[in-house]
Write an enzyme that holds these catalytic residues in place. Structure first.
Site, PDB file in Angstrom:
ATOM      1  CG  ASN A 185      -2.173  -0.836   0.955  1.00 21.89           C
ATOM      2  OD1 ASN A 185      -3.026  -0.473   0.157  1.00 21.89           O
ATOM      3  ND2 ASN A 185      -2.251  -1.990   1.611  1.00 21.89           N
ATOM      4  CD  GLU A 212      -5.884  -3.368   2.125  1.00 25.73           C
ATOM      5  OE1 GLU A 212      -4.651  -3.456   1.936  1.00 25.73           O
ATOM      6  OE2 GLU A 212      -6.415  -3.740   3.172  1.00 25.73           O
ATOM      7  CG  HIS A 243      -9.416  -3.233   9.448  1.00 26.93           C
ATOM      8  ND1 HIS A 243      -8.485  -3.701  10.353  1.00 26.93           N
ATOM      9  CD2 HIS A 243     -10.398  -4.167   9.393  1.00 26.93           C
ATOM     10  CE1 HIS A 243      -8.891  -4.866  10.831  1.00 26.93           C
ATOM     11  NE2 HIS A 243     -10.048  -5.171  10.271  1.00 26.93           N
TER      12      HIS A 243
HETATM   13  C1  GAR Z   1      -3.056  -4.506   4.383  1.00 27.20           C
HETATM   14  O1  GAR Z   1      -3.916  -5.491   3.891  1.00 27.20           O
HETATM   15  C2  GAR Z   1      -3.734  -3.703   5.483  1.00 27.20           C
HETATM   16  O2  GAR Z   1      -5.093  -3.544   5.298  1.00 27.20           O
HETATM   17  C3  GAR Z   1      -3.464  -4.582   6.673  1.00 27.20           C
HETATM   18  O3  GAR Z   1      -2.135  -5.005   6.509  1.00 27.20           O
HETATM   19  C4  GAR Z   1      -1.883  -5.160   5.116  1.00 27.20           C
HETATM   20  C5  GAR Z   1      -0.580  -4.490   4.799  1.00 27.20           C
HETATM   21  O4  GAR Z   1      -0.177  -4.821   3.511  1.00 27.20           O
HETATM   22  N1  GAR Z   1      -3.653  -3.868   7.874  1.00 27.20           N
HETATM   23  C6  GAR Z   1      -4.191  -4.430   8.959  1.00 27.20           C
HETATM   24  O5  GAR Z   1      -4.524  -5.584   8.996  1.00 27.20           O
HETATM   25  C7  GAR Z   1      -4.363  -3.471  10.141  1.00 27.20           C
HETATM   26  N2  GAR Z   1      -5.294  -4.013  11.060  1.00 27.20           N
HETATM   27  P1  GAR Z   1       1.001  -4.034   2.801  1.00 27.20           P
HETATM   28  O6  GAR Z   1       2.186  -4.019   3.771  1.00 27.20           O
HETATM   29  O7  GAR Z   1       1.297  -4.832   1.574  1.00 27.20           O
HETATM   30  O8  GAR Z   1       0.515  -2.660   2.487  1.00 27.20           O
END
Ligand code: GAR
Length: 214
Positions: free
Chosen positions: A42, A202, A132
């Site tokens: 992200n 996301e 989230h």
């Molecule tokens: C994402 O899916 C985000 O929504 C989640 O961690 C992932 C990070 O992915 N966040 C949570 O679960 C917070 N409760 P990334 O490091 O590839 O962006």
């Protein structure tokens, strides 16, 4: 994939929603700090989205893990980094000092797994945003992160899941909702397939929502 989008503004908010104030730095860009604990996909989408936008700059990437992949990403894009020790994060002014030094206007939690302490919520009222990987209030709270969320959604046999972008308060996944988008699930979807669908949402929406907030 069918996508249902819900936009929530002030009427649903538990806290007041208002556009972020234009910084008092004249024509200077708004500065975002990304807090992340892991791979940073992200964070990468945010960096790419704002790359050629003179009004927004990623001013800092903070992680609680020195081995987090997101730090390689920061280095590749020449973004300053800060590795937070737990004691400093919860019991010092080092984080607020660092954020002030980098003139940060908005904090985005992109896969950041530590609870945000009350002093930081107060220092950045309605300026800390979390993404989230579920449709809050379902599947939120302590321990609900990453694959734990998708496994729980799978176990419950949900026929849809999605993403929530929300303001952060001092409780896990509890602040006012800014935006949600949902995707349909097939009975045969594994937790990994659910994760893939949610991550696609996301990546699609987070940068755009940030742009609107700024
Ligand atoms: C994402 O899916 C985000 O929504 C989640 O961690 C992932 C990070 O992915 N966040 C949570 O679960 C917070 N409760 P990334 O490091 O590839 O962006």
């Amino acid at each position: 994939m069918m996508i249902f989008i819900y936009l929530y503004y002030s009427s649903l908010d538990k806290t007041e929603h208002r556009p972020l104030e234009k910084s008092e730095k004249g024509a200077a860009p708004s500065l975002i700090a990304i807090f992340a604990s892991g791979r940073g996909s992200n964070a990468e989408k945010i960096i790419t989205f704002f790359k050629d936008d003179p009004s927004v700059k990623i001013g800092l990437i903070l992680s609680n893990r020195k081995e987090a992949k997101v730090l390689d990403l920061a280095q590749a894009h020449q973004i300053p980094t800060y590795i937070a020790a737990r004691e400093d994060f919860y019991h010092s002014d080092k984080i607020t000092t660092t954020l002030a030094k980098h003139k940060i206007d908005l904090i985005v939690l992109a896969g950041f797994l530590w609870l945000i302490p009350a002093y930081l919520v107060s220092a950045y009222p309605n300026k800390i945003i979390n993404i989230h990987p579920a449709l809050l209030p379902k599947y939120g709270g302590k321990g609900m992160y990453g694959m734990n969320v998708h496994k729980a959604v799978h176990k419950a046999g949900e026929n849809e899941t999605g993403i929530t972008i929300h303001y952060v308060n001092e409780r896990y996944d509890d602040g006012a909702v800014i935006f949600q988008a949902a995707c349909e699930l097939e009975k045969s979807d594994s937790p990994e397939q659910i994760a893939k669908k949610v991550l696609a949402l996301e990546h699609q929406y987070l940068p755009q929502v940030l742009k609107e907030l700024l």
